[in-house]
Design an enzyme around this catalytic site. Structure first.
Site, PDB file in Angstrom:
ATOM      1  N   GLY A 277       0.526  -1.412   0.059  1.00  9.43           N
ATOM      2  CA  GLY A 277       0.098  -0.154  -0.014  1.00  9.43           C
ATOM      3  C   GLY A 277       0.857   1.464   0.124  1.00  9.43           C
ATOM      4  N   SER A 278       2.009   1.120  -0.527  1.00  8.65           N
ATOM      5  CA  SER A 278       2.696   2.435  -0.482  1.00  8.65           C
ATOM      6  C   SER A 278       2.229   3.609  -1.372  1.00  8.65           C
ATOM      7  CB  SER A 278       4.278   2.349  -0.924  1.00  8.65           C
ATOM      8  OG  SER A 278       4.377   1.985  -2.239  1.00  8.65           O
TER       9      SER A 278
ATOM     10  N   ARG B  56     -16.474 -14.688 -10.275  1.00  6.27           N
ATOM     11  CA  ARG B  56     -15.968 -13.491 -10.434  1.00  6.27           C
ATOM     12  C   ARG B  56     -16.999 -12.316 -10.455  1.00  6.27           C
ATOM     13  NH1 ARG B  56     -13.030 -11.830 -14.938  1.00  6.27           N
ATOM     14  NH2 ARG B  56     -11.605 -10.585 -13.760  1.00  6.27           N
TER      15      ARG B  56
ATOM     16  N   MET C 145      -3.901  -6.630  -7.059  1.00  6.58           N
ATOM     17  CA  MET C 145      -3.116  -7.795  -8.112  1.00  6.58           C
ATOM     18  C   MET C 145      -4.260  -8.791  -8.797  1.00  6.58           C
ATOM     19  SD  MET C 145      -0.336  -6.965  -8.028  1.00  6.58           S
ATOM     20  CE  MET C 145       1.297  -5.950  -7.391  1.00  6.58           C
TER      21      MET C 145
ATOM     22  N   VAL D 175      -7.116  -9.072 -12.094  1.00  9.39           N
ATOM     23  CA  VAL D 175      -7.790  -8.474 -13.218  1.00  9.39           C
ATOM     24  C   VAL D 175      -9.251  -8.230 -13.030  1.00  9.39           C
ATOM     25  CG1 VAL D 175      -8.424  -8.841 -15.530  1.00  9.39           C
ATOM     26  CG2 VAL D 175      -6.023  -9.840 -14.891  1.00  9.39           C
TER      27      VAL D 175
ATOM     28  N   ASN E 191      -5.435   2.455 -12.927  1.00  6.83           N
ATOM     29  CA  ASN E 191      -4.582   1.414 -12.413  1.00  6.83           C
ATOM     30  C   ASN E 191      -3.243   1.943 -12.413  1.00  6.83           C
ATOM     31  OD1 ASN E 191      -3.542  -1.025 -11.363  1.00  6.83           O
ATOM     32  ND2 ASN E 191      -3.029  -1.360 -13.598  1.00  6.83           N
TER      33      ASN E 191
ATOM     34  N   HIS F 211       0.930   0.652 -13.082  1.00  8.62           N
ATOM     35  CA  HIS F 211       1.460  -0.380 -13.390  1.00  8.62           C
ATOM     36  C   HIS F 211       2.883  -0.059 -13.693  1.00  8.62           C
ATOM     37  CE1 HIS F 211       2.203  -4.362 -15.203  1.00  8.62           C
ATOM     38  NE2 HIS F 211       2.974  -3.686 -16.423  1.00  8.62           N
TER      39      HIS F 211
ATOM     40  N   LYS G 146       9.476   5.347  -7.092  1.00  2.54           N
ATOM     41  CA  LYS G 146       9.565   6.693  -6.750  1.00  2.54           C
ATOM     42  C   LYS G 146       8.623   7.444  -7.791  1.00  2.54           C
ATOM     43  CE  LYS G 146      14.097   7.013  -4.313  1.00  2.54           C
ATOM     44  NZ  LYS G 146      15.012   6.265  -4.522  1.00  2.54           N
TER      45      LYS G 146
ATOM     46  N   GLU H 169       6.128   6.309  -9.478  1.00  2.00           N
ATOM     47  CA  GLU H 169       4.703   5.964  -9.253  1.00  2.00           C
ATOM     48  C   GLU H 169       4.112   6.995  -8.095  1.00  2.00           C
ATOM     49  OE1 GLU H 169       3.731   1.759  -8.465  1.00  2.00           O
ATOM     50  OE2 GLU H 169       5.825   1.101  -9.435  1.00  2.00           O
TER      51      GLU H 169
HETATM   52  C1  GAR Z   1       3.588  -1.139  -7.292  1.00  2.00           C
HETATM   53  O1  GAR Z   1       4.732  -1.291  -7.752  1.00  2.00           O
HETATM   54  C2  GAR Z   1       2.449  -1.215  -8.487  1.00  2.00           C
HETATM   55  O2  GAR Z   1       2.715  -0.525  -9.617  1.00  2.00           O
HETATM   56  C3  GAR Z   1       2.216  -2.954  -8.613  1.00  2.00           C
HETATM   57  O3  GAR Z   1       2.290  -3.326  -7.456  1.00  2.00           O
HETATM   58  C4  GAR Z   1       3.224  -2.587  -6.703  1.00  2.00           C
HETATM   59  C5  GAR Z   1       2.404  -2.335  -5.337  1.00  2.00           C
HETATM   60  O4  GAR Z   1       2.966  -1.491  -4.437  1.00  2.00           O
HETATM   61  N1  GAR Z   1       1.065  -3.043  -9.413  1.00  2.00           N
HETATM   62  C6  GAR Z   1       0.960  -4.123 -10.132  1.00  2.00           C
HETATM   63  O5  GAR Z   1       2.014  -4.770 -10.529  1.00  2.00           O
HETATM   64  C7  GAR Z   1      -0.136  -4.263 -10.927  1.00  2.00           C
HETATM   65  N2  GAR Z   1      -0.204  -5.127 -12.203  1.00  2.00           N
HETATM   66  P1  GAR Z   1       2.340  -0.816  -3.311  1.00  2.00           P
HETATM   67  O6  GAR Z   1       1.246  -1.925  -2.608  1.00  2.00           O
HETATM   68  O7  GAR Z   1       3.445  -0.512  -2.294  1.00  2.00           O
HETATM   69  O8  GAR Z   1       1.567   0.285  -3.788  1.00  2.00           O
END
Ligand code: GAR
Length: 218
Positions: A15-16, A68, A93, A95, A110, A112, A175, A177
């Site tokens: 969850g950063s 789903r 994580m 779809v 989203n 990525h 960083k 993101e």
């Molecule tokens: C992040 O790097 C995000 O871009 C990636 O998971 C990580 C979650 O980090 N998402 C994916 O790969 C989606 N396909 P976080 O929980 O610290 O935000």
């Protein structure tokens, strides 16, 4: 759209990115309110972050639903109930199912960890490191039925080096993101994003959808 954008965040883990959105709201950069965190993972650290900031956290697990469609209809219902206007996938994580997409068409963002359309799916950073690209980065896009295929809103680049591991590259990308995700939400909250097919235009931003190390203000 209300003056203060109502967000619903879906996250599966650390969850950063969720935290970067919380911090952007707290600092006044983003005029938004997070009405709920929804997670598929009862162990997600994101739940602790929600608790610290007085945000309601709902654990909704797919295995508690028949399929789903039932799972994503339920999530859509919980979001609607709370008046959510924009759904934010911050490390969710899975779809996303059609039931949620239909309810929030072009209203689900989203993040990525790759420059789409390269390296969709899981472990985008590892895919980039293994391929040994020289420029990697991250993408904020609207969610459609495909795997990381929806219209691209903004991207930021990060250099990749021959001796990068998944971990070192992930950290450098992360960083970026943390900058572009709140920024994309801010653009949305200001009504500056319009979508036509897969083209996303950003009002007042000449360079349109590709931004390298975007400024935090325009
Ligand atoms: C992040 O790097 C995000 O871009 C990636 O998971 C990580 C979650 O980090 N998402 C994916 O790969 C989606 N396909 P976080 O929980 O610290 O935000």
């Amino acid at each position: 759209m209300s003056e203060t954008l109502i967000l619903g965040v879906l996250a599966s883990g650390r969850g950063s990115n969720f935290q970067s959105i919380i911090d952007s709201i707290d600092s006044g950069f983003l005029n938004a309110k997070i009405s709920a965190l929804i997670t598929d993972n009862p162990e997600a650290y994101a739940i602790k972050r929600a608790g610290k900031h007085g945000i309601e956290a709902l654990v909704i697990k797919p295995r508690d639903f028949s399929d789903r469609n039932a799972y994503y209809s339920h999530i859509a219902g919980e979001l609607k109930k709370r008046g959510v206007e924009l759904v934010v996938l911050a490390g969710f994580m899975r779809v996303v199912g059609k039931a949620l997409i239909d309810e929030y068409r072009n209203k689900i963002m989203n993040i990525h960890p790759a420059l789409l359309p390269s390296f969709p799916g899981l472990h985008g950073q590892k895919q980039a490191a293994d391929y040994s690209v020289k420029i990697s980065g991250c993408t904020v896009h609207f969610v459609d039925e495909g795997m990381d295929t929806g219209p691209i809103i903004i991207q930021a680049a990060a250099p990749a080096y021959h001796d990068d591991t998944e971990e070192t590259l992930s950290e450098r990308i992360l960083k970026q993101e943390h900058k572009i995700f709140p920024y994309a939400i801010k653009l949305y909250s200001e009504g500056r994003i319009s979508v036509e097919g897969r083209k996303v235009a950003i009002k007042g931003y000449r360079e349109n959808s590709v931004m390298i190390n975007p400024p935090l203000q325009t």
